[in-house]
Design a protein around this motif. Structure first.
Motif, short mmCIF file in Angstrom:
data_model
loop_
_atom_site.label_atom_id
_atom_site.label_comp_id
_atom_site.label_asym_id
_atom_site.label_seq_id
_atom_site.Cartn_x
_atom_site.Cartn_y
_atom_site.Cartn_z
N SER A 163 0.82 -1.22 0.00
CA SER A 163 0.00 0.00 0.00
C SER A 163 0.85 1.27 0.00
O SER A 163 0.44 2.31 -0.52
CB SER A 163 -0.94 0.00 1.21
N THR A 182 7.91 -2.05 -5.25
CA THR A 182 6.85 -3.01 -5.55
C THR A 182 6.64 -3.08 -7.06
O THR A 182 6.83 -2.09 -7.77
CB THR A 182 5.54 -2.64 -4.86
N GLN A 212 4.43 -5.58 -10.32
CA GLN A 212 3.60 -6.71 -10.74
C GLN A 212 4.33 -7.59 -11.75
O GLN A 212 3.79 -8.62 -12.17
CB GLN A 212 2.29 -6.21 -11.34
N ARG A 217 2.32 -13.87 1.60
CA ARG A 217 1.36 -13.33 0.63
C ARG A 217 1.22 -14.27 -0.57
O ARG A 217 2.23 -14.75 -1.12
CB ARG A 217 1.84 -11.95 0.15
N VAL A 271 -0.76 -14.48 -4.37
CA VAL A 271 -1.52 -13.70 -5.34
C VAL A 271 -1.67 -14.51 -6.63
O VAL A 271 -0.89 -15.41 -6.92
CB VAL A 271 -0.83 -12.36 -5.65
N THR A 310 1.78 -10.52 -11.98
CA THR A 310 0.93 -10.79 -10.83
C THR A 310 -0.27 -9.86 -10.80
O THR A 310 -0.24 -8.74 -11.34
CB THR A 310 1.71 -10.65 -9.51
N GLU A 346 -1.52 -8.47 -8.16
CA GLU A 346 -1.29 -7.41 -7.18
C GLU A 346 0.20 -7.16 -7.06
O GLU A 346 1.01 -8.06 -7.28
CB GLU A 346 -1.87 -7.81 -5.81
#
Length: 447
Positions: free
Chosen positions: A274, A324, A326, A353, A355, A392, A394
């Motif tokens: 986030s 971060t 994807q 995690r 995903v 991915t 997320e």
């Protein structure tokens, strides 16, 4: 009340525990070597030795087969082969050990990934009569990919080649050249006979031309660093604790195991993916408040701000947070019987995690004979090592595997039945991957 913030001695002395794995081709004597280590270091209980002697007699053997000390499955004992990874724990006056005896058959190479994933040293056995074979090269490649810092080449069965120094020297030179090309940082070659005990625990009287350490002596003295506090601090959230009791009406803590580094009360942290920030208000460890906690402690961290943090999120220092993305580019060891193909839908598990993801490209597969890349193989099958590009659903906060074996690794999982398909190392590469290819998907998995 705050407890001491001093780091325990075993995190800095780096000499108390060594995790190591054995690997090699079929019948190279891995289990016999491990059994010899356990027996000669007096780490075998009387009832264990009695059980081995009984099993050996039932197979028509006069002397106890020390390989049976690690082959724990009934099928392993009956067939005389190693099928699964066998973990054993033993200790000497100088160090404690956790060893993983991995299978030698090609179809069980994937098991070595499990055994070596946490190892600081790998013992690769070679039959002196056969020299370096394809499986030897495969295990060296896996050790290099998994960033195992120390590799021991144990040239076994020297008794069957009359303890000849030229035989040992030729094998050691060939393996060292190959492993060095893979990027293995340290290689130690030792001539041994696991069956007779030469150079395993005691020096061999039959090889006076060798002046190096025995296997156990090397295991006891090889420098190993356990100081995870020097790594980038990472805390994967495993569980959110909200008791909502009269005694703790406003308690909200995030429980998990610190993957690397250290966290301190008052430190600014970022919640990923986030990107929200806060400061650490308190750290609870073993029911007490502490000022500092470090890997691999399991703790509960409380933040000063009431922000959304869930299982699978990652806490990192605000000044040292990973990016971060994807798009994941990595090298994987394929471990499943079913192939991994371009366009395949998978689940990607990174720390706590999981995903959804799609395999967008498989740029290359490693050819172990000459370390060349086979371009665009289309798929990877069991025991293949290759490059993949995964998209991915997320964003993920992956470190490069070279920086952190814990937060730079991941698993690809079959969403249909939960089968592990591949073990991945983010950023690891034997060659440069080509551009990502767009893959269309008709079932809502096109990210």
């Amino acid at each position: 009340m705050s407890t001491s913030t001093e780091q325990p001695a075993d995190l800095t002395t780096a000499t108390t525990l060594l995790r190591f794995a054995t690997a090699g081709s079929v019948d190279d004597g891995k289990s016999t070597l491990v059994g010899r280590l356990l027996h000669d270091s007096k780490s075998v209980l009387a009832d264990q030795l009695e059980a081995v002697e009984h099993a050996s007699r039932s197979r028509g053997q006069e002397a106890p087969d020390l390989a049976l000390l690690t082959d724990g499955l009934r099928a392993e004992r009956e067939q005389g082969i190693t099928i699964d990874v066998a973990y054993r724990y033993f200790a000497t006056a100088r160090r404690r050990f956790i060893l993983a005896d991995t299978p030698g058959h090609v179809q069980y190479t994937r098991n070595m990934v499990t055994g070596a994933s946490t190892a600081e040293l790998a013992v690769v056995l070679v039959d002196a009569r056969n020299g370096v074979v394809e499986q030897t090269r495969r295990h060296a490649a896996v050790a290099a990919l998994l960033r195992v810092p120390h590799v021991v080449l144990a040239v076994n069965k020297m008794d069957l080649v009359d303890y000849a120094e030229p035989v040992f020297a030729a094998i050691a030179e060939e393996f060292t050249t190959y492993a060095s090309e893979l990027g293995v940082p340290e290689i130690t070659a030792i001539p041994i006979s696991a069956l007779t005990g030469d150079n395993v625990v005691e020096p061999s009287a039959n090889m006076d031309w060798y002046g190096g350490p025995t296997v156990l002596e090397h295991l006891e003295t090889v420098p190993v660093s356990h100081d995870l506090t020097a790594c980038h601090a990472r805390f994967p959230v495993q569980y959110v604790i909200r008791p909502q009791t009269a005694e703790h009406p406003d308690y909200r803590g995030y429980a998990g195991q610190i993957a690397a580094g250290a966290f301190r009360v008052g430190e600014a942290v970022t919640v990923l993916p986030s990107g929200k920030t806060s400061t650490i208000a308190a750290i609870d460890a073993l029911g007490e408040s502490v000022d500092i906690a470090w890997a691999p402690q399991s703790v509960t961290i409380r933040l000063a701000d009431d922000i959304d943090v869930s299982r699978g999120d990652l806490l990192a220092p605000s000044g040292d947070a990973p990016a971060t993305s994807q798009d994941v580019e990595a090298t994987v060891c394929h471990v499943a019987d079913q192939p991994l193909a371009v366009g395949q839908r998978v689940l990607l598990k990174h720390t706590t995690r999981t995903v959804k993801a799609i395999v967008k490209d498989i740029p290359s597969r490693l050819t172990l004979d000459d370390l060349s890349q086979h371009p665009d193989p289309g798929q990877l099958v069991a025991n293949d090592i290759g490059r993949v590009v995964v998209r991915t659903a997320e964003p993920l906060a992956l470190d490069a595997y070279a920086d952190s074996r814990r937060t730079g690794s991941f698993l690809l999982i079959d969403p249909a039945d939960g089968t592990t398909l591949a073990a991945g190392m983010a950023g690891e590469s034997f060659a440069t991957a080509k551009a990502v290819v767009t893959v269309e998907d008709e079932e809502g998995w096109d990210f």
